[in-house]
Design a protein around this motif. Structure first.
Motif, mmCIF file in Angstrom:
data_model
loop_
_atom_site.group_PDB
_atom_site.id
_atom_site.type_symbol
_atom_site.label_atom_id
_atom_site.label_comp_id
_atom_site.label_asym_id
_atom_site.label_seq_id
_atom_site.Cartn_x
_atom_site.Cartn_y
_atom_site.Cartn_z
ATOM 1 N N ILE A 32 7.034 -28.331 -28.060
ATOM 2 C CA ILE A 32 7.664 -29.583 -27.632
ATOM 3 C C ILE A 32 8.360 -29.381 -26.297
ATOM 4 O O ILE A 32 9.137 -28.428 -26.127
ATOM 5 C CB ILE A 32 8.661 -30.083 -28.693
ATOM 6 C CG1 ILE A 32 7.920 -30.348 -30.010
ATOM 7 C CG2 ILE A 32 9.400 -31.326 -28.221
ATOM 8 C CD1 ILE A 32 8.821 -30.703 -31.160
ATOM 9 N N ASN A 33 8.080 -30.283 -25.349
ATOM 10 C CA ASN A 33 8.759 -30.294 -24.060
ATOM 11 C C ASN A 33 10.062 -31.063 -24.244
ATOM 12 O O ASN A 33 10.058 -32.272 -24.496
ATOM 13 C CB ASN A 33 7.881 -30.960 -23.002
ATOM 14 C CG ASN A 33 8.461 -30.823 -21.606
ATOM 15 O OD1 ASN A 33 9.636 -31.115 -21.374
ATOM 16 N ND2 ASN A 33 7.641 -30.390 -20.670
ATOM 17 N N ILE A 34 11.187 -30.357 -24.114
ATOM 18 C CA ILE A 34 12.476 -31.001 -24.383
ATOM 19 C C ILE A 34 12.920 -31.890 -23.222
ATOM 20 O O ILE A 34 13.858 -32.686 -23.387
ATOM 21 C CB ILE A 34 13.563 -29.943 -24.686
ATOM 22 C CG1 ILE A 34 13.732 -28.984 -23.504
ATOM 23 C CG2 ILE A 34 13.230 -29.192 -25.955
ATOM 24 C CD1 ILE A 34 14.835 -27.973 -23.688
ATOM 25 N N LEU A 35 12.259 -31.762 -22.062
ATOM 26 C CA LEU A 35 12.611 -32.621 -20.931
ATOM 27 C C LEU A 35 11.940 -33.988 -21.059
ATOM 28 O O LEU A 35 12.559 -35.024 -20.841
ATOM 29 C CB LEU A 35 12.204 -31.954 -19.613
ATOM 30 C CG LEU A 35 12.847 -30.587 -19.317
ATOM 31 C CD1 LEU A 35 12.372 -30.050 -17.975
ATOM 32 C CD2 LEU A 35 14.366 -30.688 -19.337
ATOM 33 N N THR A 36 10.649 -33.972 -21.424
ATOM 34 C CA THR A 36 9.912 -35.231 -21.572
ATOM 35 C C THR A 36 9.922 -35.748 -23.013
ATOM 36 O O THR A 36 9.443 -36.851 -23.274
ATOM 37 C CB THR A 36 8.453 -35.045 -21.123
ATOM 38 O OG1 THR A 36 7.827 -34.051 -21.962
ATOM 39 C CG2 THR A 36 8.393 -34.579 -19.670
ATOM 40 N N LYS A 37 10.446 -34.922 -23.947
ATOM 41 C CA LYS A 37 10.491 -35.268 -25.371
ATOM 42 C C LYS A 37 9.098 -35.567 -25.921
ATOM 43 O O LYS A 37 8.899 -36.482 -26.724
ATOM 44 C CB LYS A 37 11.418 -36.464 -25.608
ATOM 45 C CG LYS A 37 12.858 -36.221 -25.221
ATOM 46 C CD LYS A 37 13.738 -37.410 -25.569
ATOM 47 C CE LYS A 37 15.197 -37.153 -25.203
ATOM 48 N NZ LYS A 37 16.080 -38.266 -25.570
ATOM 49 N N ASP B 211 11.206 -21.322 -23.509
ATOM 50 C CA ASP B 211 11.795 -21.221 -22.172
ATOM 51 C C ASP B 211 12.744 -22.393 -21.987
ATOM 52 O O ASP B 211 13.081 -23.080 -22.955
ATOM 53 C CB ASP B 211 10.708 -21.180 -21.079
ATOM 54 C CG ASP B 211 9.706 -22.327 -21.202
ATOM 55 O OD1 ASP B 211 10.132 -23.466 -21.478
ATOM 56 O OD2 ASP B 211 8.507 -22.089 -21.018
ATOM 57 N N ASP B 212 13.172 -22.628 -20.737
ATOM 58 C CA ASP B 212 14.156 -23.680 -20.495
ATOM 59 C C ASP B 212 13.597 -25.076 -20.728
ATOM 60 O O ASP B 212 14.354 -26.051 -20.803
ATOM 61 C CB ASP B 212 14.670 -23.585 -19.051
ATOM 62 C CG ASP B 212 15.499 -22.336 -18.830
ATOM 63 O OD1 ASP B 212 16.011 -21.793 -19.826
ATOM 64 O OD2 ASP B 212 15.620 -21.894 -17.672
ATOM 65 N N LYS B 213 12.275 -25.207 -20.846
ATOM 66 C CA LYS B 213 11.659 -26.520 -20.991
ATOM 67 C C LYS B 213 11.019 -26.758 -22.348
ATOM 68 O O LYS B 213 10.823 -27.909 -22.735
ATOM 69 C CB LYS B 213 10.594 -26.729 -19.905
ATOM 70 C CG LYS B 213 11.125 -26.716 -18.490
ATOM 71 C CD LYS B 213 10.040 -27.092 -17.501
ATOM 72 C CE LYS B 213 8.908 -26.079 -17.527
ATOM 73 N NZ LYS B 213 7.853 -26.399 -16.535
ATOM 74 N N THR B 214 10.678 -25.691 -23.065
ATOM 75 C CA THR B 214 9.897 -25.874 -24.283
ATOM 76 C C THR B 214 10.467 -25.093 -25.463
ATOM 77 O O THR B 214 11.058 -24.028 -25.292
ATOM 78 C CB THR B 214 8.431 -25.428 -24.073
ATOM 79 O OG1 THR B 214 8.426 -24.106 -23.518
ATOM 80 C CG2 THR B 214 7.702 -26.367 -23.144
ATOM 81 N N VAL B 215 10.257 -25.654 -26.652
ATOM 82 C CA VAL B 215 10.601 -24.985 -27.906
ATOM 83 C C VAL B 215 9.406 -25.127 -28.846
ATOM 84 O O VAL B 215 8.511 -25.947 -28.623
ATOM 85 C CB VAL B 215 11.860 -25.593 -28.565
ATOM 86 C CG1 VAL B 215 13.066 -25.448 -27.670
ATOM 87 C CG2 VAL B 215 11.626 -27.062 -28.934
ATOM 88 N N ALA B 216 9.386 -24.320 -29.894
ATOM 89 C CA ALA B 216 8.352 -24.414 -30.926
ATOM 90 C C ALA B 216 9.017 -24.775 -32.244
ATOM 91 O O ALA B 216 10.063 -24.226 -32.594
ATOM 92 C CB ALA B 216 7.587 -23.109 -31.058
ATOM 93 N N VAL B 217 8.425 -25.712 -32.979
ATOM 94 C CA VAL B 217 8.958 -26.163 -34.271
ATOM 95 C C VAL B 217 7.859 -25.999 -35.316
ATOM 96 O O VAL B 217 6.697 -26.344 -35.075
ATOM 97 C CB VAL B 217 9.415 -27.632 -34.205
ATOM 98 C CG1 VAL B 217 9.923 -28.093 -35.572
ATOM 99 C CG2 VAL B 217 10.494 -27.814 -33.151
ATOM 100 N N SER B 218 8.218 -25.455 -36.489
ATOM 101 C CA SER B 218 7.237 -25.248 -37.561
ATOM 102 C C SER B 218 7.234 -26.432 -38.520
ATOM 103 O O SER B 218 8.280 -26.989 -38.848
ATOM 104 C CB SER B 218 7.543 -23.956 -38.321
ATOM 105 O OG SER B 218 8.807 -24.021 -38.952
#
Length: 526
Positions: free
Chosen positions: A357-362, A340-347
């Motif tokens: 990972i929360n891309i706003l709070t890193k 979504d606008d706040k989170t991504v998933a990394v493998s």
């Protein structure tokens, strides 16, 4: 119209004779006896009518048999009707059957998921219980050791003390014996001096006895055990192991109807789909980043890149400028997908996990363990789909971390990628040189294998279901038809493609990014 219990011959009835019918003429809407059938068949106007037996006629549902081909007001045969309607109904019935089969399969699969989830949580509860038991057993052993050690210490002290008392008791008994002998046999002088000696020894014993009260040797000793308050509170404060909830998400099954087909036909009539031979593209931008293996778009158009070498997640604006740089906690990140606008998933295949990972709070919101090394990932309706080596395509519920194998493929190798579009799943098998398409319910649709596809990796789909594939072994980008029957080379080494890995298509903007190892490219369709 004749009743189903007894069907009379209509011709005989018109002549005021009652005869049971053996045949039925649907077009005349009346029964025929054997004799009248001969005249019926001899008539030029009637001989082409399709005659059926009365037994077959009785098999029709009453609601259908009661429909007369003649107008009740004018006693004339209906002429205008849709000849395609019956075919449409037949197709509708086939669609309904197919939809029922899909729904049944979907519910059965959901039931299997529920059973797997129940078993998973059951095992987790038992494991936690065993860990608690083992921990309490360990604490119990420690405190019991302290208890027995304390008893042994006190016991040793008291036994030593009793030993000293025994020595004094022997000396006292000897004094008493000596005193009796002195009184009985000693001379007066001997008795006087002996008594003084005994008196001195008695004084020593009195001092010894008095010292026992003063030095605490006679204090009463008790063992005491105080249980930790927080341990005792478990009985009153911990009232449950946890909580069980039931969650629902968007259905995975897709129903098919004749109306949908007609709507698609009308839509395609106005906006014909782009075929693989029609696709042309133009280079929009090259990014100055290296060692990029995974890429994705946000709903806002931002670009996510996984820097495999520097172990960073890069977030770029639409114009290509760097918006944010997030260091990653684990080595060897491979792929990224936007949730979504706040989170991504990394493998992270080297550590068998996916990080949210929360891309706003890193910061890392959660870690999800995978059954084996996980490479390509994608997100759909609350679930993460990922390529697990030697297992296949696994589906992970984001809310409860429950996972199961959606597509079993023990040949799946490292650097394989997965994507979804509409009601289908597409994935590459890097070592098997194949591209495979499945339905969301786990039915294999097609598989593509050709020399043009060597070591396929990244995969994505456009709005017309054309499939874009990275062929890392050929240093090229291919586009494949939605049915998996044709493929065409789009980009190659002459276009700067070298060690390509990830690929992502932005359906809204009709652009796609190639995670090229020596610098990603952004292309637009034209």
């Amino acid at each position: 119209m004749a009743s189903f219990s007894t069907v009379s011959c209509g011709v005989c009835d018109s002549q005021h004779t009652t005869t049971n019918a053996d045949y039925w003429c649907p077009e005349c809407d009346e029964g025929l006896c054997s004799q009248c059938l001969k005249y019926h068949s001899a008539s030029k106007a009637l001989r082409n009518h399709d005659i059926i037996s009365v037994d077959n006629y009785k098999q029709l549902p009453p609601s259908i048999a009661n429909i007369s081909p003649y107008c009740s007001q004018h006693d004339r045969k209906f002429k205008n009707y849709c000849p395609q309607h019956e075919k449409s109904l037949v197709q509708n019935l086939k669609d309904i059957k197919l939809n029922f089969e899909r729904v049944v399969k979907d519910r059965k699969q959901n039931l299997v998921e529920i059973q797997n989830q129940r078993q998973k949580f059951h095992d987790e509860i038992k494991q936690l219980r065993n860990k608690i038991n083992e921990h309490l057993d360990s604490l119990e052993q420690l405190i019991l050791q302290d208890l027995y050690a304390a008893e042994e210490k006190v016991k040793s002290q008291i036994e030593d003390f009793l030993g000293k008392l025994a020595e004094h008791t022997e000396k006292r008994d000897l004094l008493q014996t000596n005193m009796s002998a002195i009184k009985e046999y000693a001379l007066d002088l001997q008795a006087f001096l002996g008594s003084k000696m005994v008196e001195t020894e008695i004084k020593k014993h009195e001092i010894f006895m008095q010292s026992l009260f003063e030095d605490g040797s006679l204090h009463k000793i008790d063992l005491n055990c105080k249980i930790k308050n927080n341990l005792s509170d478990v009985l009153s404060t911990v009232t449950s192991f946890g909580s069980i909830s039931v969650e629902s998400s968007s259905p995975l099954v897709v129903l098919q109807t004749e109306k949908d087909k007609q709507a698609q036909i009308r839509t395609f009539h106005h906006a014909p789909p782009t075929t693989i031979n029609d696709i042309k593209m133009t280079l929009k931008r090259k990014f100055e980043f290296t060692c990029v293996t995974g890429c994705s778009f946000s709903s806002k158009g931002d670009i996510f890149l996984v820097d495999y070498g520097k172990i960073h997640l890069l977030i770029l604006k639409e114009d290509g400028t760097l918006h944010s740089d997030i260091p990653l906690s684990n080595p060897n990140p491979v792929d990224v997908t936007c949730i979504d606008d706040k989170t991504v998933a990394v493998s992270f295949p080297s550590s068998n996990q996916i990080q949210i990972i929360n891309i706003l709070t890193k910061s890392i919101e959660s870690r999800k363990k995978t059954s084996s090394s996980c490479y390509g990932i994608c997100y759909r309706n609350g679930h993460l789909l990922n390529c697990n080596i030697g297992t296949g395509i696994q589906k992970v519920n984001r809310s409860d971390n429950c996972s199961f194998t959606l597509i079993k493929d023990e040949t799946l190798s490292n650097w394989s990628f997965v994507t979804t579009s509409k009601d289908k799943i597409f994935y590459t098998n890097n070592s098997d040189d194949t591209v495979t398409c499945y339905s969301l319910t786990g039915e294999k649709m097609w598989e593509y294998k050709d020399q043009s596809v060597r070591s396929p990796r990244g995969i994505s789909v456009d709005k017309d279901s054309n499939v874009y594939i990275v062929s890392s072994g050929n240093n090229s980008i291919l586009v494949m038809s939605s049915d998996g029957k044709q493929a065409r080379k789009l980009l190659g080494q002459d276009d700067g493609i070298s060690k390509p890995c990830g690929l992502q298509f932005d359906v809204k903007k009709e652009t796609f990014i190639v995670a090229n190892y020596y610098g990603p490219f952004l292309y637009g369709l034209c």
